[in-house]
Design an enzyme around this catalytic site. Structure first.
Site, PDB file in Angstrom:
ATOM      1  N   PHE A   1     -11.680  -6.994  13.563  1.00  0.00           N
ATOM      2  CA  PHE A   1     -10.599  -7.466  12.692  1.00  0.00           C
ATOM      3  C   PHE A   1     -10.228  -6.370  11.690  1.00  0.00           C
ATOM      4  O   PHE A   1     -11.089  -5.769  11.066  1.00  0.00           O
ATOM      5  CB  PHE A   1     -11.043  -8.733  11.961  1.00  0.00           C
ATOM      6  CG  PHE A   1     -10.010  -9.240  10.988  1.00  0.00           C
ATOM      7  CD1 PHE A   1      -8.781  -9.710  11.441  1.00  0.00           C
ATOM      8  CD2 PHE A   1     -10.257  -9.236   9.619  1.00  0.00           C
ATOM      9  CE1 PHE A   1      -7.820 -10.164  10.552  1.00  0.00           C
ATOM     10  CE2 PHE A   1      -9.299  -9.695   8.727  1.00  0.00           C
ATOM     11  CZ  PHE A   1      -8.077 -10.155   9.187  1.00  0.00           C
ATOM     12  N   GLN A   2      -8.948  -6.121  11.554  1.00  0.00           N
ATOM     13  CA  GLN A   2      -8.410  -5.092  10.658  1.00  0.00           C
ATOM     14  C   GLN A   2      -8.998  -3.715  10.924  1.00  0.00           C
ATOM     15  O   GLN A   2      -9.226  -2.937  10.005  1.00  0.00           O
ATOM     16  CB  GLN A   2      -8.578  -5.496   9.184  1.00  0.00           C
ATOM     17  CG  GLN A   2      -7.721  -6.711   8.828  1.00  0.00           C
ATOM     18  CD  GLN A   2      -7.576  -6.960   7.345  1.00  0.00           C
ATOM     19  OE1 GLN A   2      -8.471  -6.664   6.564  1.00  0.00           O
ATOM     20  NE2 GLN A   2      -6.435  -7.521   6.948  1.00  0.00           N
TER      21      GLN A   2
ATOM     22  N   GLU B   1       0.810  -1.232   0.000  1.00  0.00           N
ATOM     23  CA  GLU B   1       0.000   0.000   0.000  1.00  0.00           C
ATOM     24  C   GLU B   1       0.837   1.273   0.000  1.00  0.00           C
ATOM     25  O   GLU B   1       0.412   2.306  -0.504  1.00  0.00           O
ATOM     26  CB  GLU B   1      -0.956   0.015   1.191  1.00  0.00           C
ATOM     27  CG  GLU B   1      -2.131  -0.946   1.069  1.00  0.00           C
ATOM     28  CD  GLU B   1      -1.847  -2.322   1.643  1.00  0.00           C
ATOM     29  OE1 GLU B   1      -0.657  -2.616   1.930  1.00  0.00           O
ATOM     30  OE2 GLU B   1      -2.793  -3.106   1.811  1.00  0.00           O
TER      31      GLU B   1
ATOM     32  N   LYS C   1     -17.456  -0.295   5.850  1.00  0.00           N
ATOM     33  CA  LYS C   1     -17.949  -1.273   4.873  1.00  0.00           C
ATOM     34  C   LYS C   1     -19.464  -1.205   4.701  1.00  0.00           C
ATOM     35  O   LYS C   1     -19.977  -1.323   3.585  1.00  0.00           O
ATOM     36  CB  LYS C   1     -17.532  -2.683   5.277  1.00  0.00           C
ATOM     37  CG  LYS C   1     -17.848  -3.694   4.181  1.00  0.00           C
ATOM     38  CD  LYS C   1     -17.170  -5.017   4.368  1.00  0.00           C
ATOM     39  CE  LYS C   1     -17.428  -5.897   3.147  1.00  0.00           C
ATOM     40  NZ  LYS C   1     -16.811  -7.220   3.292  1.00  0.00           N
TER      41      LYS C   1
ATOM     42  N   MET D   1      24.655   8.400   2.378  1.00  0.00           N
ATOM     43  CA  MET D   1      24.568   9.644   3.146  1.00  0.00           C
ATOM     44  C   MET D   1      24.847   9.377   4.620  1.00  0.00           C
ATOM     45  O   MET D   1      25.479  10.190   5.297  1.00  0.00           O
ATOM     46  CB  MET D   1      23.193  10.282   2.955  1.00  0.00           C
ATOM     47  CG  MET D   1      23.105  11.708   3.477  1.00  0.00           C
ATOM     48  SD  MET D   1      24.305  12.805   2.707  1.00  0.00           S
ATOM     49  CE  MET D   1      23.357  13.480   1.330  1.00  0.00           C
TER      50      MET D   1
END
Lengths: 165, 570
Positions: B112-113, B50, B162, B478
């Protein structure tokens, strides 16, 4: 030099509005001495009063950053002009023996009202500037204080000065 | 007309003219994906993580000037996206990120999630919304696009539970939405504009310093005209490269921590500074108290009032859209009878040329080992200075900024503010999809590229023919440079053992891999990679570069701009 400022703002009365402001202050390491918030006569608006301490530069940044929040409609630094500041305090104190009468006298001097009484306690309601409330707490013996609740300051501009959509 | 929440999301995106949605499906967004399946208005690009979805959407926005869109599921989909959102926020990039959320009755129950998406993203978005009622969905989507693209742009998150995606309501996409609390300033204050113009005309040692705002505000034509009219020197920040043509004689190159000697010296010694769409960042002016030691008057043009007098006090603040302000400024200048003092300006340019003659970007061209600067210079030549260049973060980023001379805005795509390693490859994907015919190069290092290497798979699936130019010095360059300078050359954890065979790795993903060990092979490799024969192919070039090369000039943290370390001083 750091000074105390009272910042008033109007914002959309939406879920999470308070956390946007509180989050801004913590993310940018600004001080909050107190913060009060409630809906106005127009229920879609919330009015918030924030008491903060900072240098001129910091206060300028605070007002700019607050204005930048998408939900914030108007911001005013009340301390820039003539204004009235009030805070409400409820103090529960021991009120027994000789101290009982003394406590009532002190409350009267500060224009406090006793709003709940038992044979051993008074609950006193006091309104005023933050420093007046501080003065009351200093005037009574700390050993008598059972509980203190303060709302934090609310403020409003004097005369024609107003914060309105 | 009735529609489900999922249909509404998809139709709003289509109404906004979205070309690409970068995303990754999951439980909470399945209804939205089902609607995506049924439509053909925009293309969905399936990334492999993502974070890359948001970076690709961000790059699409940087390159095109339009709002980029990403779509991720709830919970880990969101937490993975946060780095991308914060990256876009720091650089003021307009993107809309639609996130799935658990159904409204489950919010707050540790479902969940589930994560508090609005809470997690609040400090790194311009604004965010949780849509609890399907009736608010269309207007919220409209607001998201308006807020992302106007004023100082930035990312907006729309969190959609949802159940909202299957609830049904009447759908009509509003043409616009009024927000009483959101009215960005557009025009500059006329009085301030006059003061600014007067100040510019009185300048003896003027300097124009421009940032990302000129690029994002599409004001480079106005800026270039203004600079030419006045004959003043110009420097660009890392984010502002391309805002004024790098090959123009008036351009002194980038300023800041790794800026050119001439740009930093002119910045420090000018008497009137015109700052446009820049914010006096710590990597740009160094220590503000050192910067303020030199007396100079500052005009600061910015869309964001909070950028003004944040780190440096300015004399003439002008809040407004940079293009409008520069257009107004040009009009005033053209009317004005006065011209800048030619004698003073000549003397100033003589001084600047003296600084320039130090040739601070020189490096050893006879080296038997590949110098990273050489690769970037050759890339510039081979692509005729006309490529879109994305970078990751570190030494290679600075060399790209110093040696690829950007003459056009929106060609240089990098993470300036947040400094996010791993942006390079997904950035290149976003740009290449927006401009399929363009040359797109991703200048990266072997450390950064591994932070989003999985996107090679996305490049294969969508045949995205970006060219990866990896400057492989087997160090986090760096970090190594700072350890050499400031930590007694104790290279704590900045060396990576067991690097993969990048050629085989590229081939395993179905691409072309090249390994280049000698300076004499650099140009041929680049020419081959950008040849018509490989136009459709992704090419991964592994340049084995000098391990000990450092980025110069360098202003140490906490020092002033004129206190630079130059290459020859070591």
């Amino acid at each position: 030099m750091s000074t105390r400022h009272i910042i008033s703002l109007l914002m959309e009365n939406e879920a999470g509005a308070l956390s946007r402001v509180a989050g801004l202050f913590s993310a940018r390491a600004y001080n909050i001495e107190s913060l009060t918030v409630a809906p106005t006569e127009d229920a879609t608006l919330s009015r918030m009063t924030i008491v903060t301490v900072g240098s001129e530069d910091i206060i300028e940044q605070i007002t700019k950053q607050l204005n930048k929040l998408v939900d914030v409609i108007k911001v005013m630094d009340l301390t820039e002009g003539r204004h009235i500041e009030r805070e409400l305090m409820l103090v529960k104190v021991k009120a027994v023996g000789a101290g009982r009468e003394e406590m009532k006298r002190t409350a009267d001097i500060f224009r406090g009202r006793i709003i709940d009484v038992t044979d051993a306690t008074y609950t006193i309601e006091l309104t005023g500037t933050g420093s007046k409330l501080d003065a009351f707490l200093e005037a009574i013996d700390p050993a008598f204080i059972i509980e203190t609740v303060r709302t934090g300051a609310s403020g409003i501009g004097r005369g024609e000065r107003s914060l309105k959509v | 007309m009735e529609a489900t929440g999922a249909e509404i999301v998809v139709r709003c995106l289509a109404e906004e003219g979205v070309e690409f949605v970068f995303g990754y499906p999951g439980g909470a967004v399945l209804n939205i994906y089902d609607e995506i399946f049924k439509q053909n208005k925009f293309k969905h690009v399936l990334v492999r993580h993502e974070q890359a979805a948001v970076h690709a959407a961000d790059a699409y926005a940087r390159a095109t000037g339009r709002v980029g869109v990403a779509l991720v599921t709830s919970g880990p989909g969101v937490t993975n996206a946060v780095t991308g959102i914060a990256t876009a926020y720091m650089d003021s990039i307009p993107i809309v990120v639609v996130t799935g959320q658990v159904p409204t009755p489950a919010i707050g129950l540790d479902a969940f999630q589930e994560v508090d998406t609005v809470g997690i993203t609040r400090p790194c978005v311009k604004h965010n919304f949780l849509v609890k009622d399907v009736k608010d969905l269309a207007a919220t989507m409209k607001k998201a696009f308006i807020i992302a693209a106007t004023g100082r742009p930035g990312p907006v998150v729309v969190d959609v539970p949802k159940d909202v995606t299957y609830h049904v309501t009447d759908f009509e996409y509003p043409a616009t939405v009024e927000m009483r609390s959101y009215n960005p300033v557009v025009k500059g204050h006329s009085g301030q504009l006059k003061r600014a113009v007067q100040m510019l005309l009185e300048a003896k040692r003027p300097m124009i310093y421009t940032g990302g705002g000129v690029v994002l505000g599409d004001a480079s034509a106005q800026l270039t005209e203004l600079a030419r009219l006045l004959g003043f020197p110009v420097t660009n920040t890392l984010m502002g490269l391309g805002g004024h043509p790098a090959t123009d004689k008036q351009n002194l190159g980038m300023l800041g921590m790794h800026g050119t000697y001439e740009a930093n010296m002119a910045m420090q010694h000018c008497d009137v500074l015109l700052a446009v769409g820049a914010r006096f960042d710590d990597r740009v002016i160094g220590n503000p108290s050192h910067f303020a030691r030199e007396a100079r008057r500052i005009i600061h043009v910015d869309i964001d009032p909070s950028s003004i007098s944040k780190r440096v006090k300015v004399d003439v603040p002008i809040v407004g859209d940079v293009r409008n302000v520069l257009t107004d400024m040009l009009a005033l200048l053209k009317q004005a009878k006065d011209r800048p003092d030619a004698t003073a300006l000549n003397a100033w340019w003589t001084q600047i040329e003296l600084w320039r003659s130090k040739n601070c970007l020189k490096y050893n061209k006879q080296s038997p080992i590949i110098k990273p600067q050489y690769v970037v210079e050759k890339l510039w030549e081979v692509t005729k200075g006309d490529a879109y260049v994305t970078s990751d973060v570190g030494q290679h980023q600075m060399w790209a900024a110093q040696y690829y001379k950007f003459d056009k805005p929106r060609r240089w795509i990098n993470s300036g503010g947040l400094g996010t390693m791993g942006v390079g490859l997904p950035y290149a994907m976003g740009v290449q999809l927006a401009f399929p015919e363009a040359q797109v190069a991703c200048i990266t290092g072997e450390s950064s590229i591994q932070m989003n290497i999985q996107e090679l798979s996305t490049c294969k699936q969508y045949r995205i023919p970006v060219k990866v130019v990896m400057l492989n010095n087997r160090y986090m360059g760096m970090v190594r440079q700072w350890q050499e300078f400031f930590y007694g050359s104790r290279y704590a954890e900045s060396y990576m053992e067991s690097l993969p065979d990048f050629v085989k790795m590229a081939e395993a993903y179905g691409h072309i891999g090249m390994r280049i060990d000698k300076p004499e092979d650099v140009e041929a490799a680049l020419k081959e990679a950008f040849s018509p024969a490989l136009k459709e192919r992704m090419v991964f070039m592994d340049f084995q570069t000098d391990q000990t090369e450092n980025v110069f000039p360098m202003v140490e943290g906490g020092k002033g701009l004129s206190e630079m370390i130059l290459a020859e001083e070591l």
